[in-house]
Design an enzyme around this catalytic site. Structure first.
Site, PDB file in Angstrom:
ATOM      1  N   ASP A   1      -1.178  -6.426  -0.415  1.00  0.00           N
ATOM      2  CA  ASP A   1      -1.127  -5.737   0.878  1.00  0.00           C
ATOM      3  C   ASP A   1      -2.513  -5.202   1.216  1.00  0.00           C
ATOM      4  O   ASP A   1      -3.102  -4.444   0.428  1.00  0.00           O
ATOM      5  CB  ASP A   1      -0.131  -4.568   0.754  1.00  0.00           C
TER       6      ASP A   1
ATOM      7  N   GLU B   1       9.339  -4.625  10.703  1.00  0.00           N
ATOM      8  CA  GLU B   1       9.788  -3.337  10.139  1.00  0.00           C
ATOM      9  C   GLU B   1      10.393  -2.431  11.209  1.00  0.00           C
ATOM     10  O   GLU B   1       9.798  -2.231  12.279  1.00  0.00           O
ATOM     11  CB  GLU B   1       8.600  -2.620   9.462  1.00  0.00           C
TER      12      GLU B   1
ATOM     13  N   ASP C   1       0.842  -1.201   0.000  1.00  0.00           N
ATOM     14  CA  ASP C   1       0.000   0.000   0.000  1.00  0.00           C
ATOM     15  C   ASP C   1       0.880   1.255   0.000  1.00  0.00           C
ATOM     16  O   ASP C   1       0.370   2.375  -0.101  1.00  0.00           O
ATOM     17  CB  ASP C   1      -1.004  -0.006   1.165  1.00  0.00           C
ATOM     18  N   SER C   2       2.206   1.061   0.044  1.00  0.00           N
ATOM     19  CA  SER C   2       3.134   2.169  -0.180  1.00  0.00           C
ATOM     20  C   SER C   2       2.934   2.755  -1.581  1.00  0.00           C
ATOM     21  O   SER C   2       3.463   3.833  -1.875  1.00  0.00           O
ATOM     22  CB  SER C   2       4.586   1.707   0.008  1.00  0.00           C
TER      23      SER C   2
ATOM     24  N   LYS D   1      -0.858  -9.658   3.026  1.00  0.00           N
ATOM     25  CA  LYS D   1      -0.137  -9.157   4.203  1.00  0.00           C
ATOM     26  C   LYS D   1      -1.026  -8.159   4.921  1.00  0.00           C
ATOM     27  O   LYS D   1      -1.737  -7.385   4.279  1.00  0.00           O
ATOM     28  CB  LYS D   1       1.162  -8.470   3.759  1.00  0.00           C
TER      29      LYS D   1
ATOM     30  N   GLU E   1      -1.131  -5.519   8.642  1.00  0.00           N
ATOM     31  CA  GLU E   1      -0.317  -4.925   9.703  1.00  0.00           C
ATOM     32  C   GLU E   1      -0.917  -5.167  11.078  1.00  0.00           C
ATOM     33  O   GLU E   1      -2.130  -5.070  11.260  1.00  0.00           O
ATOM     34  CB  GLU E   1      -0.214  -3.408   9.473  1.00  0.00           C
TER      35      GLU E   1
HETATM   36  O1  KIV Z   1       3.309  -1.088   1.634  1.00  0.00           O
HETATM   37  C1  KIV Z   1       4.467  -1.463   1.792  1.00  0.00           C
HETATM   38  O2  KIV Z   1       5.335  -1.331   0.910  1.00  0.00           O
HETATM   39  C2  KIV Z   1       4.815  -2.046   3.061  1.00  0.00           C
HETATM   40  C3  KIV Z   1       6.244  -1.960   3.458  1.00  0.00           C
HETATM   41  C4  KIV Z   1       6.487  -0.640   4.107  1.00  0.00           C
HETATM   42  C5  KIV Z   1       6.595  -3.044   4.368  1.00  0.00           C
HETATM   43  O3  KIV Z   1       3.968  -2.492   3.767  1.00  0.00           O
END
Ligand code: KIV
Length: 283
Positions: A86, A185, A47-48, A116, A118
């Site tokens: 994500d 992280e 989600d970056s 993934k 968080e």
């Molecule tokens: O979204 C992403 O790229 C991430 C990384 C910061 C681990 O979750």
């Protein structure tokens, strides 16, 4: 020979054999092609993308629709690479049924291999429910950008003994809930090393040191594309921003000076057609 897509069993074997797992983010078709050609083990459609592709100030505004769309593009670009979707903010925090539904969308619509999400103790119920639905889950603990407000900003975690104990508790909660891999992280290497030895699942690091089973970097940091800031843990392998800006400047200079396009860039008329054309135009 075409490379074989790795499975979760391969990642456990790599941990057992001390073979490091390589992982980057990717958000688009061409970068996914480059990653597969370079032999990356895994790709995260993080989600970056909110910051790296859309220019948002954080990952919070990112939607399921955006994540699915980018995951589809990455899957097309890297059909033989283990791709992780994500889960964006509010796609899993509100309830376990919603978490399962949204995790399932990644598989059904974008054909990713895992999702993934968080959090540790506080999302253990969601992890358990998603795994029970038959979906591979990668946990993400330590600095969790979606809740950086709660953490007092984008700060390293687990730097005191008590804070490190909390990170370890999160790691154990994620593993006990059934996640198959764990991303840590911005945590001291001593803590990551303890977690990697403590748990049987593969533990990967982004900014959490070398003492674990593999590394993740954000591709836009790695290639020098993201300009807003550079975290301490990033190593830049090239400077795409500089290269692209120079190429665009050279293009402008060539157009303005009449050096582009040159003869080799032109589609000339077929033999004999120019004379006919001129005659036609005289009528
Ligand atoms: O979204 C992403 O790229 C991430 C990384 C910061 C681990 O979750």
């Amino acid at each position: 020979m075409a490379q074989q897509k790795l499975t979760i069993q391969d990642f456990y074997r790599m941990k057992a054999e001390g073979q490091k797992i390589t992982w980057i983010t990717s958000y688009d078709f061409p970068t996914a092609q480059f990653a597969e050609a370079a032999g990356l083990d895994m790709i995260l459609v993080g989600d970056s993308l909110g910051m790296c592709v859309y220019g948002y100030e954080s990952t919070v505004p990112v939607t399921m629709g955006q994540c699915i769309l980018h995951s589809e593009a990455v899957r097309r670009g890297a059909p033989r690479t283990f791709v992780v979707g994500d889960m964006p903010f509010l796609s899993y925090q509100t309830s376990t049924p919603e978490a399962v539904y949204n995790a399932g969308r990644f598989l059904k619509e974008a054909r990713v291999d895992a999702v993934k999400l968080e959090g540790g103790v506080r999302v253990a119920a969601q992890i358990r429910a998603i795994v029970e639905a038959g979906i591979l889950v990668i946990g993400h603990i330590g600095l969790t950008p979606q809740s950086s407000g709660l953490l007092g900003g984008h700060k390293a975690q687990g730097r005191t003994a008590e804070a490190a104990r909390v990170v370890v508790e999160d790691a154990r909660a994620v593993a006990e809930a059934g996640a198959q891999m764990l991303l840590v992280e911005a945590v001291p290497p001593e803590v990551t090393g303890f977690i990697a030895r403590d748990l049987s699942l593969p533990v990967l690091s982004i900014g959490a040191g070398p003492d674990c089973d593999g590394q993740l970097l954000i591709v836009s940091d790695l290639i020098g594309q993201f300009q807003a800031f550079r975290p301490k843990f990033v190593r830049r392998y090239c400077n795409v921003a500089e290269m692209v800006t120079k190429a665009l400047g050279d293009y402008c200079a060539d157009v303005r000076a009449g050096r582009f396009p040159a003869e080799e860039h032109c589609y000339r008329m077929l033999p004999g057609e120019q004379e006919k054309f001129q005659a036609l135009m005289k009528k």
